[in-house]
Structures are given as structure tokens and as C-alpha cells.
Design an enzyme around this catalytic site. Structure first.
Site, PDB file in Angstrom:
ATOM      1  N   THR A 194       0.844  -1.187   0.000  1.00 51.15           N
ATOM      2  CA  THR A 194       0.000   0.000   0.000  1.00 51.15           C
ATOM      3  C   THR A 194       0.882   1.240   0.000  1.00 51.15           C
ATOM      4  OG1 THR A 194      -1.764   1.185   1.190  1.00 51.15           O
ATOM      5  CG2 THR A 194      -0.182  -0.027   2.531  1.00 51.15           C
ATOM      6  N   HIS A 219       2.326 -11.830  14.130  1.00 51.40           N
ATOM      7  CA  HIS A 219       3.403 -12.438  14.920  1.00 51.40           C
ATOM      8  C   HIS A 219       3.135 -13.905  15.227  1.00 51.40           C
ATOM      9  CE1 HIS A 219       7.073 -12.261  16.935  1.00 51.40           C
ATOM     10  NE2 HIS A 219       6.908 -11.199  17.706  1.00 51.40           N
TER      11      HIS A 219
END
Length: 522
Positions: A432, A484
Site C-alpha cells: 500500500t 506475529h
């Protein structure tokens, strides 16, 4: 004499190409009239005359011009050629008899499908989509429509699309704008027994012009936000400076906002009240949330709540990429027909880094990890109705020219609401670019079910310590948000460092190849 300069069209865009002069050198032009078509690395756009006068072109078709460079001059002191308007007006009556067929001939050309009244139903647009919203009726009740002519714009929870007439005839809408309709429900009827001229529905609409009515007094009120009309230059400044169109008083032809109107609003903040209201007012307004916006909201919240999202940052010295683009831009454009933009470098760098750190290119499916041996990179594109993320397939196998062509194609489809469901699904990683809006730093949100997203930002000149000396370099912050649960800190940081290394040394994208030849072939 006034100068017409190349307008700002995005933070990361430094140059444009002159595609075509729509007006010739020495020709008299009106204010706001289109005089040229330009192309940036992301889109094409028009340039309008800022004043009426005689055009004196400076650049030639095919020239590459820096942002702010002079395209042309306009001599606003030159008088309009005598009889210019009268000559054009005189052409209309003469052409009318030839264009208008005799009543008998028109009747002979008319034809009807003859299937009676047929029902048009909302088509299936995706496995998980059960309803759509009618955004706009392009054709109204009673209009004659040709087969395959666009009659309405619909919006699902993922994209917008057009509805075409299944047969020629007279349209009878069933739903209203804003209605939510189930897949398979009737949305309109077409009476095919009503004759449509052989020339199509548009021929039926061509009627002799009625006597002109008295012209209403010119209004100075700003157009509603949904009906804003602005020149390309004015639109670029509005987007760049985040100006509310409702705060601008249009002075162009037909109520169009021109460059000077935007500059006036910027130089006199508060002169026009917020959203067109009087200063000190406390009005509120309620708008229905679109399906697309509801879906974006739901998926963003889902991403925040279901992933262990963390963001790591780095910065890239863009000096080498900017040098490469400057050296090879003309040859690249000549050979491939597209500009050499930043997105191809970032996409290529990410594809290489994804192959070296496969966890960044994977996602969690229940209690399994799904890895991909290819890079399908989603490119975030902002549209008036919300954010879309069309996918570029197999970026690792595409040339840089192929990437640039695909970016232009998908961005154009996104702006025109032409993206298909297949083009919006299946990405393995997302890029992006908030830099086109001026963002210096951000933490992008993961695009589910993916596990990572790279955020590009504005290129900003900053003092850097290089070999013990302070020098000014064009720098860009880059951010990697990642899940994560599947990506460890070592992998995320190493991935971002690898992307930085490839971008700061673009020749690494060409290892084992002749750099000049390879760049042109990439």
C-alpha cells in the site's frame, strides 16, 4: 501571457508524458477547454486552459516533462476571432436536414424484439455475496435502451459493477437508488415490444432542440459533494491539499471548479463555512453506510482482533532508483509503452524477499500453515467509494514492464468500477502506498487472510550521515505490519532489510545479467 504548467498529480510522481495536443499551436481556446492529454506512471489526465486566448505550445507530443514544467503559453490579450461562434452556429441548421430522416423512413427503420416484457434479475457476483445495493440508475423509467447498454450501477460488499440491458426496449425499473436487493431478485423490466430505432436508443433520444429558455442567474453556491465538477488541475490540487469541495465557490463554465477557485479557498480559509453551513451552526447529517464500506469496516476490525499484529520500520535511500529511472525512462517508455515507476521496483524487491522468507508469504488456515511458492501481490487502490486491493498474479515471473502495465490496468479498472471478483481475490501479500497522499509514516493493517503488508510512504529529502559527512538524500520510510503468530521478529526484520537492500541497490535485481539490457527487458 500566462504559463500552463504540469500540475502535481501525486507525491511520488515527478514527471509526465505529453500524449496529445487536443488544440493546435496558434489556435484560440476558451477558458477550461481541454488543450492536452498527459500520462503519468499511474494514469492519464487532461489539461485545461486556465484562461481564454491564443495557445502557444512549448512541449511536443511524446515529450517527458517534469512536474511544474511549462507545457504551453496562452496569450490572454489576443482577441477572439470574429465570427467564430457564428460560424459554428451556422453549421447546425445546415446539418440538421441531412441528419433527420423522414418520418416514413424512421418508421421503416424502427424495429422491436417482440418478446413482450422480460424481467432482469440481479446476477450472481460471488459465492459469498447474497445481496447488492442499487447505487445509480443510468437510465430512467420509460427510457429506450439498446441491448447490452448500461442501465444501472450496483455495489456488492466487495466491489461495484454495471448492469447491462439483456434486450432492447423500454425500461421499467423495479428498485430505487439505495435499495438493497437479493441476488436473483427482479431489478428491472424491459418492454421489448416498444420499437427501438435501428440506430439504437441514442438515436431515439436525438430530438430537435427546443427554444432556449431564459437563462437563470448564475449561482455562486458550491455544488453538492456528490455532483462536484472540477478540471483535472483543480482535482489534483483538491486531492493533494485535502480541500473540501463544499468550501469552494466554482467560477468555471457550467459550475465547474477551476484551479483559481481552489487557490482562492486555500488562501481564504474560513471565508466559506464548513460543508456549506453558516459559521457557528451545529447541523448534522446521516448517510447510509454502503455495503463496500461496511465490508471494509468489518474486515479491518476482524484483522485487528484476530491477528497478533506488529509493525517494524526501516528507511530507504531512493537515490539509486531515481537515478536509474532518470537514465532509462525514455528507452523504457519507447520499448514498452509505459513509464518506469516505483511500484515495479517495490514489487520485484518484495517478490525476491518473499521467496527468501516464505513465512511472510504464508497464512494461517485453522491449525495449518499455508505457504505459497509464488507471489500474488495485492496493490491497495483508493477509489471514491472505498479501498480496493486488486491482485497482480505471479509477480516473481513478470517483467518490470509487465508489472507497470498491470498496475495501470488494475488502477484504471478500480477507478471505473470494472474490477472482477477474480481480480480482487487470492493475494498472498499486499503493498500500500500512502505516500501518494502525503503520508510520511503509518502502520498499515494486514489484509486478511494474508499475514503481512508493506507500507510505502512519501519521499522526503532529509540530512543523512554518509561516510562521515552530512548529505541531503531522498528518503522513504517503509513499514511492514505482520502477524506475529506466524512471522517471528527475525523474519520480519530480515525481510524488510532485504527489501531495503534491493531498493537501494537496484542492480541486485539484475544479478548475472547485463544491467542496461536487462533493465529494458525486465
Amino acid at each position: 501571457m500566462i504559463e500552463i504548467k504540469v500540475p502535481t498529480v501525486g507525491e511520488s510522481i515527478s514527471e509526465v508524458t505529453l500524449l496529445k495536443w487536443t488544440k493546435k499551436d496558434g489556435e484560440y481556446v476558451e477558458r477550461d477547454e481541454v488543450i492536452a492529454e498527459l500520462e503519468s506512471e499511474k494514469a492519464t489526465f487532461e489539461v485545461n486552459a486556465e484562461q481564454a486566448g491564443v495557445l502557444k505550445t512549448v512541449a511536443k507530443e511524446g515529450d517527458t516533462i517534469e512536474i511544474g514544467g511549462v507545457l504551453a503559453n496562452i496569450d490572454e490579450t489576443a482577441a477572439k476571432p470574429a465570427g467564430d461562434g457564428a460560424a459554428k452556429a451556422a453549421e447546425q441548421p445546415a446539418a440538421a436536414p441531412a441528419e433527420a430522416p423522414a418520418p416514413a423512413a424512421a418508421a421503416a427503420e424502427a424495429k422491436a424484439v417482440g418478446k413482450g416484457i422480460i424481467e432482469m434479475k440481479v446476477p450472481t457476483v460471488g459465492e459469498s455475496i447474497s445481496e447488492v445495493t442499487i447505487l445509480k440508475w443510468v437510465k430512467k423509467a420509460g427510457d429506450l435502451v439498446s441491448r447490452d447498454e448500461v442501465i444501472a450501477e450496483l455495489e456488492s460488499e466487495k466491489a461495484t459493477f454495471e448492469l447491462n440491458a439483456e434486450e432492447a426496449g423500454q425500461l421499467e425499473p423495479v428498485g430505487n437508488e439505495g435499495d438493497v436487493i437479493k441476488i436473483g431478485d427482479v431489478i428491472a423490466k424491459i418492454n421489448t415490444d416498444v420499437a427501438v430505432p435501428a440506430g439504437g436508443a441514442k438515436a431515439a433520444e436525438a430530438k430537435p432542440a427546443a427554444a432556449p429558455a431564459a437563462q437563470p442567474a448564475k449561482t455562486t453556491a458550491a455544488a453538492p459533494a456528490s455532483d462536484v465538477k472540477a478540471t483535472p488541475v483543480a482535482s489534483a490540487i483538491i486531492a493533494d491539499k485535502k480541500v473540501n469541495p463544499a468550501d469552494i465557490t466554482p467560477s468555471g463554465f457550467g459550475g465547474k471548479i477551476v484551479k483559481q477557485d481552489v487557490l482562492e479557498a486555500l488562501n481564504n480559509p474560513g471565508k466559506k463555512a464548513f460543508a456549506g453551513q453558516e459559521l457557528g451552526s451545529r447541523n448534522t447529517r446521516v448517510e447510509k453506510m454502503s455495503n463496500l464500506r461496511k465490508t471494509i469496516s468489518r474486515r479491518l476490525v476482524e484483522s485487528k482482533n484476530t491477528t497478533a499484529m506488529l509493525t517494524t520500520f526501516n528507511e530507504v535511500d531512493m537515490t539509486r532508483i531515481m537515478e536509474v529511472r532518470k537514465i532509462y525512462k525514455d528507452k523504457f517508455k519507447e520499448q514498452h509503452g509505459v513509464n518506469l515507476g516505483f511500484m515495479s521496483f517495490f514489487s520485484k524487491a518484495c517478490a525476491i524477499a518473499l521467496s527468501e522468507w516464505p513465512a511472510v508469504n504464508a497464512y494461517i488456515d485453522g491449525d495449518q500453515l499455508v505457504y505459497h511458492d509464488y507471489a500474488d501481490i495485492s496493490i491497495a487502490v483508493s477509489t471514491p467509494r472505498g479501498l480496493t486491493v486488486p491482485v497482480i498474479r505471479n509477480v516473481e515471473s513478470l517483467s518490470m514492464a509487465g508489472i507497470e502495465k498491470k498496475v495501470i490496468e488494475l488502477a484504471g479498472k478500480a477507478r471505473d468500477n470494472k474490477l472482477t471478483m477474480d481480480e480482487l481475490q487470492g493475494g498472498t501479500f499486499t503493498i500500500t502506498n500512502g505516500g501518494v497522499f502525503g503520508s510520511l509514516l503509518s502502520t498499515p493493517i494486514i489484509n486478511l487472510p494474508q499475514s503481512a503488508i508493506l507500507g510505502m510512504h512519501k519521499i522526503q529529502e532529509r540530512p543523512m550521515a554518509i561516510n562521515g559527512q552530512v548529505v541531503i538524500r531522498p528518503m522513504m520510510y517503509i513499514a511492514l505490519s505482520y502477524d506475529h503468530r506466524i512471522i517471528d521478529g527475525r523474519e520480519s526484520v530480515s525481510f524488510l532489510v532485504r527489501v531495503k537492500e534491493l531498493l537501494e541497490n537496484p542492480e541486485l535485481l539484475l544479478i548475472g545479467k547485463d544491467p542496461v539490457k536487462s533493465l529494458l527487458e525486465l
